[in-house]
Scaffold this motif. Structure first.
Motif, PDB file in Angstrom:
ATOM      1  N   GLY A 190       0.841  -1.185   0.000  1.00 36.07           N
ATOM      2  CA  GLY A 190       0.000   0.000   0.000  1.00 36.07           C
ATOM      3  C   GLY A 190       0.878   1.238   0.000  1.00 36.07           C
ATOM      4  N   ILE A 191       0.775   2.028  -1.051  1.00 35.85           N
ATOM      5  CA  ILE A 191       1.567   3.248  -1.153  1.00 35.85           C
ATOM      6  C   ILE A 191       0.641   4.415  -0.847  1.00 35.85           C
ATOM      7  N   ARG A 192       0.889   5.079   0.287  1.00 34.12           N
ATOM      8  CA  ARG A 192       0.056   6.197   0.712  1.00 34.12           C
ATOM      9  C   ARG A 192       0.629   7.494   0.150  1.00 34.12           C
ATOM     10  N   ILE A 215       4.930  10.480  -1.971  1.00 31.74           N
ATOM     11  CA  ILE A 215       4.851   9.285  -1.140  1.00 31.74           C
ATOM     12  C   ILE A 215       5.071   9.663   0.323  1.00 31.74           C
ATOM     13  N   VAL A 216       4.098   9.293   1.153  1.00 35.28           N
ATOM     14  CA  VAL A 216       4.179   9.552   2.589  1.00 35.28           C
ATOM     15  C   VAL A 216       4.628   8.295   3.324  1.00 35.28           C
ATOM     16  N   ALA A 217       4.053   7.138   2.948  1.00 37.34           N
ATOM     17  CA  ALA A 217       4.388   5.883   3.627  1.00 37.34           C
ATOM     18  C   ALA A 217       4.127   4.722   2.690  1.00 37.34           C
ATOM     19  N   ILE A 218       4.846   3.623   2.939  1.00 35.21           N
ATOM     20  CA  ILE A 218       4.626   2.372   2.221  1.00 35.21           C
ATOM     21  C   ILE A 218       4.304   1.315   3.267  1.00 35.21           C
ATOM     22  N   ASP A 219       3.129   0.716   3.149  1.00 31.49           N
ATOM     23  CA  ASP A 219       2.702  -0.331   4.079  1.00 31.49           C
ATOM     24  C   ASP A 219       2.940  -1.681   3.408  1.00 31.49           C
ATOM     25  N   GLU A 220       3.666  -2.570   4.118  1.00 28.14           N
ATOM     26  CA  GLU A 220       4.073  -3.831   3.526  1.00 28.14           C
ATOM     27  C   GLU A 220       3.282  -5.027   4.017  1.00 28.14           C
TER      28      GLU A 220
END
Length: 74
Positions: free
Chosen positions: A32-34, A40-45
């Motif tokens: 999930g690329i926020r 890009i603020v955050a990448i959820d793995e």
């Protein structure tokens, strides 16, 4: 009395809409690329339920089979 019930119903519908638009979920095979204003603020793995700021942040879901970065081994 009718106006209070109608107002309560409208507030309840808005609260549910904001709650749904502030959450997103990821499957086991997704990143999930926020994004906030297309940065890009955050990448959820990992899989699970995540929260975002509604109407400001967007989420792009990318399959884990796609390589995000092509970095040469050092």
């Amino acid at each position: 009395m009718k106006n209070k019930k109608f107002l309560l119903l409208v507030i309840l519908i808005l609260a549910v809409f904001l709650g749904v638009s502030a959450t997103y979920s990821l499957k086991e095979n997704e990143y999930g690329i926020r994004l906030q204003f297309n940065k890009i603020v955050a990448i959820d793995e990992s899989s699970g339920l995540y929260f975002k700021i509604p109407f400001i942040q967007n989420v792009r879901k990318v399959p884990k089979s796609i390589q995000l970065y092509d970095i040469r081994p050092s």
